[in-house]
Enzyme design. Structure first.
Site, PDB file in Angstrom:
ATOM      1  N   ASN A  74      -7.612  -2.433  13.959  1.00 38.75           N
ATOM      2  CA  ASN A  74      -9.031  -2.697  13.659  1.00 38.75           C
ATOM      3  C   ASN A  74      -9.186  -3.945  12.779  1.00 38.75           C
ATOM      4  O   ASN A  74     -10.239  -4.179  12.213  1.00 38.75           O
ATOM      5  CB  ASN A  74      -9.677  -1.488  12.978  1.00 38.75           C
ATOM      6  CG  ASN A  74      -9.024  -1.174  11.626  1.00 38.75           C
ATOM      7  OD1 ASN A  74      -8.063  -1.825  11.244  1.00 38.75           O
ATOM      8  ND2 ASN A  74      -9.556  -0.189  10.930  1.00 38.75           N
TER       9      ASN A  74
ATOM     10  N   GLU B  23      -9.630  -1.872   5.113  1.00 41.17           N
ATOM     11  CA  GLU B  23     -10.354  -1.488   6.326  1.00 41.17           C
ATOM     12  C   GLU B  23     -11.684  -2.242   6.417  1.00 41.17           C
ATOM     13  O   GLU B  23     -12.312  -2.509   5.389  1.00 41.17           O
ATOM     14  CB  GLU B  23     -10.665   0.016   6.270  1.00 41.17           C
ATOM     15  CG  GLU B  23      -9.432   0.913   6.190  1.00 41.17           C
ATOM     16  CD  GLU B  23      -8.831   1.216   7.539  1.00 41.17           C
ATOM     17  OE1 GLU B  23      -8.567   0.272   8.303  1.00 41.17           O
ATOM     18  OE2 GLU B  23      -8.618   2.406   7.822  1.00 41.17           O
TER      19      GLU B  23
ATOM     20  N   ASP C 211       0.805  -1.222   0.000  1.00 41.83           N
ATOM     21  CA  ASP C 211       0.000   0.000   0.000  1.00 41.83           C
ATOM     22  C   ASP C 211       0.837   1.270   0.000  1.00 41.83           C
ATOM     23  O   ASP C 211       2.051   1.240   0.205  1.00 41.83           O
ATOM     24  CB  ASP C 211      -0.977  -0.014   1.196  1.00 41.83           C
ATOM     25  CG  ASP C 211      -0.322  -0.472   2.497  1.00 41.83           C
ATOM     26  OD1 ASP C 211       0.913  -0.399   2.597  1.00 41.83           O
ATOM     27  OD2 ASP C 211      -1.049  -0.907   3.409  1.00 41.83           O
TER      28      ASP C 211
ATOM     29  N   HIS D 181      -7.392  -4.637  10.035  1.00 38.29           N
ATOM     30  CA  HIS D 181      -7.065  -4.514   8.614  1.00 38.29           C
ATOM     31  C   HIS D 181      -5.748  -5.202   8.284  1.00 38.29           C
ATOM     32  O   HIS D 181      -4.877  -5.354   9.135  1.00 38.29           O
ATOM     33  CB  HIS D 181      -7.077  -3.045   8.141  1.00 38.29           C
ATOM     34  CG  HIS D 181      -5.919  -2.185   8.574  1.00 38.29           C
ATOM     35  ND1 HIS D 181      -6.058  -0.842   8.831  1.00 38.29           N
ATOM     36  CD2 HIS D 181      -4.607  -2.454   8.767  1.00 38.29           C
ATOM     37  CE1 HIS D 181      -4.888  -0.326   9.153  1.00 38.29           C
ATOM     38  NE2 HIS D 181      -3.993  -1.281   9.124  1.00 38.29           N
TER      39      HIS D 181
HETATM   40  C1  GLP Z   1      -0.694  -0.103   8.605  1.00 41.16           C
HETATM   41  C2  GLP Z   1      -0.319  -0.603   7.201  1.00 41.16           C
HETATM   42  C3  GLP Z   1      -0.140  -2.071   7.225  1.00 41.16           C
HETATM   43  C4  GLP Z   1       0.517  -2.443   8.536  1.00 41.16           C
HETATM   44  C5  GLP Z   1      -0.509  -2.301   9.634  1.00 41.16           C
HETATM   45  C6  GLP Z   1       0.050  -2.453  11.025  1.00 41.16           C
HETATM   46  O1  GLP Z   1      -1.625   0.902   8.593  1.00 41.16           O
HETATM   47  N1  GLP Z   1      -1.203  -0.246   6.151  1.00 41.16           N
HETATM   48  O2  GLP Z   1       0.620  -2.483   6.110  1.00 41.16           O
HETATM   49  O3  GLP Z   1       0.948  -3.769   8.499  1.00 41.16           O
HETATM   50  O4  GLP Z   1      -1.201  -1.091   9.479  1.00 41.16           O
HETATM   51  O5  GLP Z   1       0.854  -1.365  11.368  1.00 41.16           O
HETATM   52  P1  GLP Z   1       1.873  -1.397  12.574  1.00 41.16           P
HETATM   53  O6  GLP Z   1       2.865  -2.460  12.251  1.00 41.16           O
HETATM   54  O7  GLP Z   1       2.500  -0.030  12.595  1.00 41.16           O
HETATM   55  O8  GLP Z   1       1.112  -1.703  13.796  1.00 41.16           O
END
Ligand code: GLP
Length: 265
Positions: free
Chosen positions: A160, A167, A91, A162
């Site tokens: 959440n 989402e 992403d 995702h």
């Molecule tokens: C983010 C990204 C994901 C990531 C996830 C967890 O928003 N879009 O690719 O794996 O959410 O993030 P984090 O590792 O900072 O908790």
């Protein structure tokens, strides 16, 4: 180390394995062991499929340990790894590009591209600065398809539920597209934007669950007590659009990697 037997893992609803380690450091090393094995295997393949990569805080120590590990490889193997590197990220924020330090493109350059001396062309990400983001999403999906789809996919877990920026609610057929980021995700990711959620872009480009589920192998990595609640939900929930990561459950080769803090809070 505890690696749940496949039968136990499947009681938890996951088709493959769940690996639990006492602390973050040992979990990271375990993930990197698996990745290193995969990277070595790729070296011998004619047309290896691209790696599927994620960003976020979870992945920072993984990439650091992976870089340290491969830098200990013999020079010729490391050179082969560099030459053959091809990855597709999940992403990117709409409106941000490589020159923005909060972009995922800049994150990948910092954490992987520069330390491994990869060219930016080897690290594919959706172009957040494209004038037509939806068209860019279709192009990105087509480009991934032209490379044969993802081989090994790394995933982090949003608070959440995702994965990528899929989402909730999100079903398994959702493909690469432009999404609106939820308030909670913008809060979760605010740290990179001076702790100001209002500075987090409103939209992002993300591979969909469709492209993610087409990967040959998926590794979902969940660490830290902030993820304890959503991990518990994930382990106890059936497949549901309300928890997008739950659609990973039936994938035939999904590995869940967790540390004690994420499991027990
Ligand atoms: C983010 C990204 C994901 C990531 C996830 C967890 O928003 N879009 O690719 O794996 O959410 O993030 P984090 O590792 O900072 O908790």
């Amino acid at each position: 180390m505890k690696s749940l037997r496949p039968s136990v893992a499947s009681e938890q609803g996951f088709a493959s394995t769940i690996t639990l380690r006492e602390n973050l450091l040992s979990l990271v090393e375990a993930v990197v062991d698996a990745l290193e094995g995969h990277l070595r295997q790729r070296l011998g393949e004619q047309r290896p499929k691209p790696l599927g990569l994620a960003t976020g805080r979870t992945m920072v120590p993984i990439y650091a340990a992976l870089v340290a590990r491969v830098q200990r490889w013999p020079a010729d193997e490391l050179e082969d790894l560099r030459q053959g590197w091809c990855s597709f990220n999940l992403d990117e924020y709409v409106g941000l590009g490589a020159a923005d330090e909060q972009s995922f493109s800049a994150y990948m350059a910092r954490n992987l591209g520069e330390p491994l001396q990869l060219s930016p062309q080897q690290l594919h990400l959706p172009d957040g600065e494209a004038t037509d983001p939806q068209q860019q999403a279709c192009r990105y999906a087509d480009q991934l398809q032209s490379f044969g789809g993802v081989g090994v996919q790394l995933l982090g877990l949003g608070s959440n539920g995702h994965v990528g920026f899929n989402e909730p609610p999100c079903g398994p057929d959702a493909s690469c597209r432009v999404v609106s980021l939820s308030e909670s995700t913008r809060q979760q990711n605010a740290a990179a934007f001076g702790a100001d959620p209002s500075k987090v872009p409103l939209k992002a480009l993300t591979l969909g669950l469709r492209e993610i589920l087409e990967a040959d192998e998926i590794h979902l990595i969940v660490t830290g007590k902030a993820k304890a609640e959503i991990l518990k939900e994930l382990l106890n929930s059936p497949c549901t659009d309300q928890l997008p990561a739950s659609w990973l459950r039936p994938h035939p080769r999904v590995a869940l990697w967790v540390d004690q803090a994420a499991l027990n809070g």
